[in-house]
Write a protein that holds these residues in place. Sequence first.
Motif, PDB file in Angstrom:
ATOM      1  N   SER A 271       0.802  -1.226   0.000  1.00 43.55           N
ATOM      2  CA  SER A 271       0.000   0.000   0.000  1.00 43.55           C
ATOM      3  C   SER A 271       0.832   1.272   0.000  1.00 43.55           C
ATOM      4  CB  SER A 271      -0.926  -0.006   1.221  1.00 43.55           C
ATOM      5  OG  SER A 271      -1.805  -1.107   1.181  1.00 43.55           O
ATOM      6  N   GLY A 272       2.022   1.243   0.548  1.00 51.57           N
ATOM      7  CA  GLY A 272       2.819   2.451   0.657  1.00 51.57           C
ATOM      8  C   GLY A 272       3.833   2.631  -0.445  1.00 51.57           C
ATOM      9  N   THR A 273       3.650   1.944  -1.567  1.00 49.19           N
ATOM     10  CA  THR A 273       4.633   1.972  -2.653  1.00 49.19           C
ATOM     11  C   THR A 273       4.011   2.466  -3.948  1.00 49.19           C
ATOM     12  OG1 THR A 273       5.849   0.117  -1.683  1.00 49.19           O
ATOM     13  CG2 THR A 273       6.247   0.573  -4.005  1.00 49.19           C
ATOM     14  N   LEU A 274       4.701   3.377  -4.624  1.00 53.12           N
ATOM     15  CA  LEU A 274       4.321   3.787  -5.967  1.00 53.12           C
ATOM     16  C   LEU A 274       4.950   2.823  -6.968  1.00 53.12           C
ATOM     17  CD1 LEU A 274       4.733   7.684  -5.964  1.00 53.12           C
ATOM     18  CD2 LEU A 274       2.594   6.389  -6.001  1.00 53.12           C
ATOM     19  N   PRO A 275       4.162   2.273  -7.884  1.00 51.26           N
ATOM     20  CA  PRO A 275       4.722   1.302  -8.831  1.00 51.26           C
ATOM     21  C   PRO A 275       5.470   1.969  -9.967  1.00 51.26           C
ATOM     22  CG  PRO A 275       2.419   1.661  -9.338  1.00 51.26           C
ATOM     23  CD  PRO A 275       2.717   2.480  -8.089  1.00 51.26           C
ATOM     24  N   GLY A 276       6.314   1.192 -10.623  1.00 48.98           N
ATOM     25  CA  GLY A 276       6.823   1.582 -11.925  1.00 48.98           C
ATOM     26  C   GLY A 276       5.758   1.237 -12.946  1.00 48.98           C
ATOM     27  N   VAL A 277       5.304   2.200 -13.726  1.00 45.71           N
ATOM     28  CA  VAL A 277       4.120   2.026 -14.569  1.00 45.71           C
ATOM     29  C   VAL A 277       4.508   1.849 -16.032  1.00 45.71           C
ATOM     30  CG1 VAL A 277       1.979   3.092 -15.365  1.00 45.71           C
ATOM     31  CG2 VAL A 277       2.676   3.336 -12.980  1.00 45.71           C
ATOM     32  N   LEU A 278       3.857   0.885 -16.670  1.00 50.14           N
ATOM     33  CA  LEU A 278       4.012   0.653 -18.107  1.00 50.14           C
ATOM     34  C   LEU A 278       2.670   0.906 -18.780  1.00 50.14           C
ATOM     35  CD1 LEU A 278       5.980  -2.732 -18.069  1.00 50.14           C
ATOM     36  CD2 LEU A 278       6.909  -0.501 -18.676  1.00 50.14           C
ATOM     37  N   ALA A 279       2.648   1.773 -19.756  1.00 51.31           N
ATOM     38  CA  ALA A 279       1.437   1.995 -20.550  1.00 51.31           C
ATOM     39  C   ALA A 279       1.442   0.996 -21.703  1.00 51.31           C
ATOM     40  CB  ALA A 279       1.401   3.426 -21.074  1.00 51.31           C
ATOM     41  N   LEU A 280       0.472   0.100 -21.699  1.00 51.04           N
ATOM     42  CA  LEU A 280       0.417  -0.945 -22.717  1.00 51.04           C
ATOM     43  C   LEU A 280      -0.807  -0.752 -23.601  1.00 51.04           C
ATOM     44  CD1 LEU A 280       1.279  -4.064 -20.533  1.00 51.04           C
ATOM     45  CD2 LEU A 280       2.823  -2.692 -21.918  1.00 51.04           C
ATOM     46  N   GLN A 281      -0.729  -1.264 -24.812  1.00 50.16           N
ATOM     47  CA  GLN A 281      -1.856  -1.287 -25.744  1.00 50.16           C
ATOM     48  C   GLN A 281      -1.895  -2.664 -26.404  1.00 50.16           C
ATOM     49  OE1 GLN A 281      -0.651   2.291 -28.011  1.00 50.16           O
ATOM     50  NE2 GLN A 281      -2.630   3.167 -27.463  1.00 50.16           N
ATOM     51  N   LEU A 282      -2.081  -3.662 -25.579  1.00 50.87           N
ATOM     52  CA  LEU A 282      -2.076  -5.036 -26.068  1.00 50.87           C
ATOM     53  C   LEU A 282      -3.507  -5.483 -26.343  1.00 50.87           C
ATOM     54  CD1 LEU A 282       0.450  -6.726 -23.603  1.00 50.87           C
ATOM     55  CD2 LEU A 282       0.914  -5.677 -25.819  1.00 50.87           C
ATOM     56  N   VAL A 283      -3.819  -5.720 -27.600  1.00 53.93           N
ATOM     57  CA  VAL A 283      -5.101  -6.308 -27.958  1.00 53.93           C
ATOM     58  C   VAL A 283      -4.918  -7.820 -27.952  1.00 53.93           C
ATOM     59  CG1 VAL A 283      -6.891  -6.497 -29.727  1.00 53.93           C
ATOM     60  CG2 VAL A 283      -5.745  -4.298 -29.329  1.00 53.93           C
ATOM     61  N   LEU A 284      -5.453  -8.454 -26.928  1.00 58.62           N
ATOM     62  CA  LEU A 284      -5.253  -9.903 -26.789  1.00 58.62           C
ATOM     63  C   LEU A 284      -6.115 -10.684 -27.767  1.00 58.62           C
ATOM     64  CD1 LEU A 284      -5.153 -10.293 -22.895  1.00 58.62           C
ATOM     65  CD2 LEU A 284      -3.284  -9.778 -24.476  1.00 58.62           C
ATOM     66  N   ALA A 285      -7.346 -10.223 -27.960  1.00 58.68           N
ATOM     67  CA  ALA A 285      -8.245 -10.940 -28.860  1.00 58.68           C
ATOM     68  C   ALA A 285      -9.319  -9.977 -29.345  1.00 58.68           C
ATOM     69  CB  ALA A 285      -8.888 -12.130 -28.151  1.00 58.68           C
ATOM     70  N   ARG A 286      -9.823 -10.228 -30.560  1.00 58.59           N
ATOM     71  CA  ARG A 286     -10.847  -9.350 -31.125  1.00 58.59           C
ATOM     72  C   ARG A 286     -11.738 -10.130 -32.076  1.00 58.59           C
ATOM     73  NH1 ARG A 286      -9.894  -3.374 -33.819  1.00 58.59           N
ATOM     74  NH2 ARG A 286     -12.099  -2.899 -34.177  1.00 58.59           N
ATOM     75  N   THR A 287     -13.043  -9.903 -31.942  1.00 57.44           N
ATOM     76  CA  THR A 287     -14.019 -10.431 -32.888  1.00 57.44           C
ATOM     77  C   THR A 287     -14.926  -9.271 -33.304  1.00 57.44           C
ATOM     78  OG1 THR A 287     -15.754 -10.968 -31.266  1.00 57.44           O
ATOM     79  CG2 THR A 287     -14.001 -12.604 -31.581  1.00 57.44           C
ATOM     80  N   GLU A 288     -15.949  -9.559 -34.089  1.00 60.20           N
ATOM     81  CA  GLU A 288     -16.903  -8.519 -34.459  1.00 60.20           C
ATOM     82  C   GLU A 288     -17.716  -8.069 -33.256  1.00 60.20           C
ATOM     83  OE1 GLU A 288     -19.321  -9.884 -37.616  1.00 60.20           O
ATOM     84  OE2 GLU A 288     -17.693  -9.893 -39.110  1.00 60.20           O
ATOM     85  N   GLN A 289     -17.766  -8.911 -32.208  1.00 61.54           N
ATOM     86  CA  GLN A 289     -18.563  -8.592 -31.022  1.00 61.54           C
ATOM     87  C   GLN A 289     -17.756  -7.935 -29.912  1.00 61.54           C
ATOM     88  OE1 GLN A 289     -20.280 -12.624 -30.242  1.00 61.54           O
ATOM     89  NE2 GLN A 289     -22.205 -11.495 -30.061  1.00 61.54           N
ATOM     90  N   VAL A 290     -16.572  -8.459 -29.636  1.00 59.43           N
ATOM     91  CA  VAL A 290     -15.854  -8.051 -28.432  1.00 59.43           C
ATOM     92  C   VAL A 290     -14.366  -7.835 -28.708  1.00 59.43           C
ATOM     93  CG1 VAL A 290     -17.447  -9.286 -26.888  1.00 59.43           C
ATOM     94  CG2 VAL A 290     -15.384 -10.432 -27.729  1.00 59.43           C
ATOM     95  N   VAL A 291     -13.744  -7.079 -27.790  1.00 55.86           N
ATOM     96  CA  VAL A 291     -12.304  -6.887 -27.791  1.00 55.86           C
ATOM     97  C   VAL A 291     -11.816  -7.082 -26.357  1.00 55.86           C
ATOM     98  CG1 VAL A 291     -10.402  -5.312 -28.283  1.00 55.86           C
ATOM     99  CG2 VAL A 291     -12.482  -5.196 -29.654  1.00 55.86           C
TER     100      VAL A 291
END
Length: 209
Positions: free
Chosen positions: A28-48
């Motif tokens: 709780s008392g720690t600030l993380p090292g942050v990574l901004a990701l844009q990983l599209v794991l899976a995609r269909t016409e319905q969902v991402v």
Amino acid sequence: MSEFFEPPPPLEEPERVERSPPWRHAPSGTLPGVLALQLVLARTEQVVVCVTRLGAYPTGFELDLVTMASGESDALDPFLFGGRSRGLQTGAGMPPEKLRFGVEFADGTKATNTSRRWGPQDDPPPGPVLSPGSGSGSGGGKCRQSMWVWPLPPAGKLAFVCEWPAAGIPLTRHEIDAQIILDAASHAQQLFTDAELFDTPGGHVTTIG
């Protein structure tokens, strides 16, 4: 004070709350090292299904899983923990409407939302462990869920794996180099120890799940 209102009882000393173990949540008392990701794991016409943020700590890492669904996908259950399909598991496993998600370390060990849930009173699990964090959903079909993965992965490939049968998503995996998480964890900043935060009257730990 009038006779109608009795004097309030004396305030009791707040009880000291036992700290949750490290496999339950990030320190709780720690600030993380942050990574901004844009990983599209899976995609269909319905969902991402996407991974959009990762926060690395010395003891593990958090990630945000974002799902987006069209208006024709109301029957799907994107919530990894709980959700509409909670309690509907059968001998054959989770119902097809339920999203499955997990991580696999380079040594072959894995943690998923179908794995055993390790409580704060359990002995230290062998790891890795996937625990629920905060989450939100909207009527527009977007859902964001955070998860805590304990411990940090070993060097090598780290796989994010998902499956969503009712959404037409077969078993799908996306691998990244775990070193970027280990490097981010080295930039985490401890501002308070757990003892400083919680070993005082009134200190508390709040966990979800």
